[in-house]
Design a protein around this motif. Structure first.
Motif, short mmCIF file in Angstrom:
data_model
loop_
_atom_site.label_atom_id
_atom_site.label_comp_id
_atom_site.label_asym_id
_atom_site.label_seq_id
_atom_site.Cartn_x
_atom_site.Cartn_y
_atom_site.Cartn_z
N MET A 4 0.83 -1.20 0.00
CA MET A 4 0.00 0.00 0.00
C MET A 4 0.86 1.25 0.00
O MET A 4 2.04 1.21 0.32
CB MET A 4 -0.96 0.01 1.18
N ARG A 5 0.24 2.33 -0.35
CA ARG A 5 0.85 3.66 -0.27
C ARG A 5 0.07 4.45 0.76
O ARG A 5 -1.13 4.25 0.94
CB ARG A 5 0.77 4.35 -1.62
N PHE A 6 0.77 5.35 1.44
CA PHE A 6 0.10 6.25 2.37
C PHE A 6 0.65 7.64 2.14
O PHE A 6 1.83 7.84 1.92
CB PHE A 6 0.22 5.78 3.83
N THR A 7 -0.25 8.61 2.13
CA THR A 7 0.11 9.99 1.83
C THR A 7 0.12 10.78 3.12
O THR A 7 -0.84 10.73 3.89
CB THR A 7 -0.89 10.60 0.84
N VAL A 8 1.22 11.52 3.32
CA VAL A 8 1.36 12.31 4.54
C VAL A 8 1.67 13.77 4.20
O VAL A 8 2.25 14.06 3.16
CB VAL A 8 2.46 11.75 5.47
N ARG A 9 1.23 14.65 5.09
CA ARG A 9 1.52 16.08 4.97
C ARG A 9 2.41 16.48 6.14
O ARG A 9 2.05 16.31 7.29
CB ARG A 9 0.25 16.91 4.96
N TRP A 10 3.59 17.03 5.80
CA TRP A 10 4.57 17.44 6.79
C TRP A 10 4.24 18.83 7.34
O TRP A 10 3.43 19.55 6.76
CB TRP A 10 5.96 17.42 6.15
N PRO A 11 4.88 19.22 8.45
CA PRO A 11 4.58 20.52 9.07
C PRO A 11 4.75 21.73 8.14
O PRO A 11 4.08 22.74 8.32
CB PRO A 11 5.56 20.60 10.24
N ASP A 12 5.60 21.60 7.13
CA ASP A 12 5.79 22.73 6.20
C ASP A 12 4.79 22.70 5.04
O ASP A 12 4.87 23.52 4.14
CB ASP A 12 7.23 22.76 5.67
N GLY A 13 3.86 21.76 5.07
CA GLY A 13 2.83 21.67 4.04
C GLY A 13 3.17 20.77 2.87
O GLY A 13 2.32 20.51 2.01
N THR A 14 4.42 20.27 2.80
CA THR A 14 4.76 19.37 1.71
C THR A 14 4.07 18.03 1.91
O THR A 14 3.79 17.61 3.04
CB THR A 14 6.29 19.16 1.59
N VAL A 15 3.80 17.37 0.79
CA VAL A 15 3.09 16.10 0.80
C VAL A 15 4.01 15.03 0.22
O VAL A 15 4.65 15.25 -0.81
CB VAL A 15 1.79 16.19 -0.02
N ASP A 16 4.06 13.89 0.87
CA ASP A 16 4.83 12.75 0.37
C ASP A 16 3.93 11.53 0.26
O ASP A 16 3.11 11.27 1.14
CB ASP A 16 5.98 12.40 1.32
N ASP A 17 4.13 10.79 -0.83
CA ASP A 17 3.52 9.48 -0.96
C ASP A 17 4.54 8.46 -0.49
O ASP A 17 5.66 8.42 -0.99
CB ASP A 17 3.12 9.20 -2.41
#
Length: 92
Positions: A4-17
């Motif tokens: 699976m993939r999970f998408t996260v948003r970091w404190p600076d607003g960047t998003v990583d898959d």
């Protein structure tokens, strides 16, 4: 083995898959959840190590993709002191 993939948003607003070779990540993170950076790293570490070991049990070798993903999470987390990481979605 279901990955699976999970998408996260970091404190600076960047998003990583992010990638997990196992659904075990769902036992450690929740969509809509917000985690302190250190807690997010700890949860990710625990889940991705378990996922890698599940691959080892099935195929005889650890999952380098899971360990690479963990290393990327740990490196990115070093940029933040405090703040929250949000989990935006899971994709199986």
């Amino acid at each position: 083995m279901p990955e699976m993939r999970f998408t996260v948003r970091w404190p600076d607003g960047t998003v990583d898959d992010c990638y997990s070779p196992s659904l075990v990540i769902k036992d450690y993170l929740a969509v809509g959840g917000s985690y302190a950076v250190d807690d997010f790293v700890r949860r990710s570490r625990d889940a991705l190590h378990i996922a890698s070991e599940r691959v080892r049990a099935k195929y005889g070798f650890a999952c380098s993709s899971a360990l690479d993903q963990l290393a990327r999470i740990e490196r990115k987390a070093e940029r933040f002191e405090g703040g929250q990481v949000g989990v935006e979605r899971f994709a199986e």
